[in-house]
Design a protein around this motif. Structure first.
Motif, PDB file in Angstrom:
ATOM      1  N   GLU A  24       7.970 -13.938 -28.755  1.00 22.26           N
ATOM      2  CA  GLU A  24       8.676 -14.020 -27.497  1.00 22.26           C
ATOM      3  C   GLU A  24       8.725 -15.472 -26.990  1.00 22.26           C
ATOM      4  OE1 GLU A  24       7.687  -9.563 -25.700  1.00 22.26           O
ATOM      5  OE2 GLU A  24       6.938 -11.349 -24.694  1.00 22.26           O
ATOM      6  N   ARG A  25       9.669 -15.688 -26.110  1.00 21.95           N
ATOM      7  CA  ARG A  25       9.787 -17.003 -25.492  1.00 21.95           C
ATOM      8  C   ARG A  25       8.591 -17.239 -24.564  1.00 21.95           C
ATOM      9  NH1 ARG A  25      15.755 -18.597 -23.590  1.00 21.95           N
ATOM     10  NH2 ARG A  25      16.049 -17.580 -25.629  1.00 21.95           N
ATOM     11  N   GLU A  26       8.036 -18.445 -24.636  1.00 27.44           N
ATOM     12  CA  GLU A  26       6.842 -18.756 -23.856  1.00 27.44           C
ATOM     13  C   GLU A  26       6.989 -20.080 -23.121  1.00 27.44           C
ATOM     14  OE1 GLU A  26       3.778 -18.838 -26.846  1.00 27.44           O
ATOM     15  OE2 GLU A  26       4.237 -20.892 -27.439  1.00 27.44           O
ATOM     16  N   PHE A  27       6.295 -20.150 -22.001  1.00 23.46           N
ATOM     17  CA  PHE A  27       6.307 -21.354 -21.176  1.00 23.46           C
ATOM     18  C   PHE A  27       5.559 -22.485 -21.870  1.00 23.46           C
ATOM     19  CE2 PHE A  27       6.369 -23.760 -17.325  1.00 23.46           C
ATOM     20  CZ  PHE A  27       5.118 -24.363 -17.191  1.00 23.46           C
ATOM     21  N   VAL A  28       6.115 -23.692 -21.771  1.00 22.35           N
ATOM     22  CA  VAL A  28       5.467 -24.869 -22.331  1.00 22.35           C
ATOM     23  C   VAL A  28       5.062 -25.834 -21.209  1.00 22.35           C
ATOM     24  CG1 VAL A  28       5.736 -26.893 -23.819  1.00 22.35           C
ATOM     25  CG2 VAL A  28       6.773 -24.694 -24.480  1.00 22.35           C
ATOM     26  N   ALA A  29       6.030 -26.203 -20.383  1.00 23.07           N
ATOM     27  CA  ALA A  29       5.763 -27.141 -19.292  1.00 23.07           C
ATOM     28  C   ALA A  29       6.885 -27.057 -18.278  1.00 23.07           C
ATOM     29  CB  ALA A  29       5.639 -28.568 -19.819  1.00 23.07           C
ATOM     30  N   GLY A  30       6.565 -27.402 -17.043  1.00 19.78           N
ATOM     31  CA  GLY A  30       7.575 -27.392 -16.007  1.00 19.78           C
ATOM     32  C   GLY A  30       7.265 -28.431 -14.950  1.00 19.78           C
ATOM     33  N   ILE A  31       8.278 -28.774 -14.177  1.00 18.02           N
ATOM     34  CA  ILE A  31       8.095 -29.789 -13.157  1.00 18.02           C
ATOM     35  C   ILE A  31       8.967 -29.480 -11.957  1.00 18.02           C
ATOM     36  CG2 ILE A  31       9.874 -31.300 -14.170  1.00 18.02           C
ATOM     37  CD1 ILE A  31       8.030 -33.681 -13.433  1.00 18.02           C
ATOM     38  N   TRP A  58      10.430 -26.351 -19.687  1.00 20.04           N
ATOM     39  CA  TRP A  58      10.610 -26.167 -21.124  1.00 20.04           C
ATOM     40  C   TRP A  58       9.893 -24.889 -21.555  1.00 20.04           C
ATOM     41  CZ3 TRP A  58      13.926 -29.004 -23.896  1.00 20.04           C
ATOM     42  CH2 TRP A  58      14.291 -30.274 -23.428  1.00 20.04           C
ATOM     43  N   PHE A  59      10.610 -24.086 -22.322  1.00 16.45           N
ATOM     44  CA  PHE A  59      10.044 -22.916 -22.962  1.00 16.45           C
ATOM     45  C   PHE A  59      10.270 -23.066 -24.468  1.00 16.45           C
ATOM     46  CE2 PHE A  59       9.175 -19.763 -19.577  1.00 16.45           C
ATOM     47  CZ  PHE A  59       9.653 -20.479 -18.497  1.00 16.45           C
ATOM     48  N   ARG A  60       9.545 -22.269 -25.236  1.00 11.02           N
ATOM     49  CA  ARG A  60       9.777 -22.272 -26.672  1.00 11.02           C
ATOM     50  C   ARG A  60       9.661 -20.859 -27.219  1.00 11.02           C
ATOM     51  NH1 ARG A  60       4.274 -25.434 -28.767  1.00 11.02           N
ATOM     52  NH2 ARG A  60       2.805 -23.704 -28.433  1.00 11.02           N
TER      53      ARG A  60
END
Length: 120
Positions: free
Chosen positions: A42-49, A34-36
């Motif tokens: 700018e688009r930024e990282f939120v979480a990943g798996i 998930w990015f936001r």
């Protein structure tokens, strides 16, 4: 044809919760995230798996939980204790890579985004 379709965004008061979903079709991926993109930023990282442990941005730690249902090929983001600064368009992304990258260029597929607005 690969498609990522997000849902679950909306308007919520500060302190509230939302659960985002991302349904993937066409193939499976080792890594999803998930990015936001806040307004004007700018688009930024939120979480990943990936197949191993999840990874979170500092802003998400302790409040957001990422999970995936491999049988449904669906990614989730449970967001609790939301703050006005969490207001953004949230994007689902997918890649066939090792680990959980935090940069947008490492992800090959993107959803159309879902708006999350947190009022104070």
């Amino acid at each position: 044809q690969v498609q990522l379709v997000e849902s679950g965004g909306g308007l919520v008061q500060a302190g509230g919760s939302l659960r985002l979903s991302c349904a993937a079709s066409g193939r499976t991926f080792s890594t999803m995230g998930w990015f936001r993109q806040p307004p004007g930023k700018e688009r930024e990282f939120v979480a990943g798996i990936s197949w191993s442990a999840p990874r979170y941005a500092d802003s998400a730690k302790g409040r957001f939980t990422i999970s995936r249902d491999n049988a449904k090929n669906t990614l989730y983001l449970q967001m609790n204790s939301l703050k006005p600064e969490d207001t953004a368009v949230y994007f689902c992304a997918a890649a066939q890579v090792y680990g959980v990258p935090t940069t947008t260029r490492r992800y090959d597929y993107w959803g159309q985004g879902t708006q999350v607005t947190v009022s104070s």
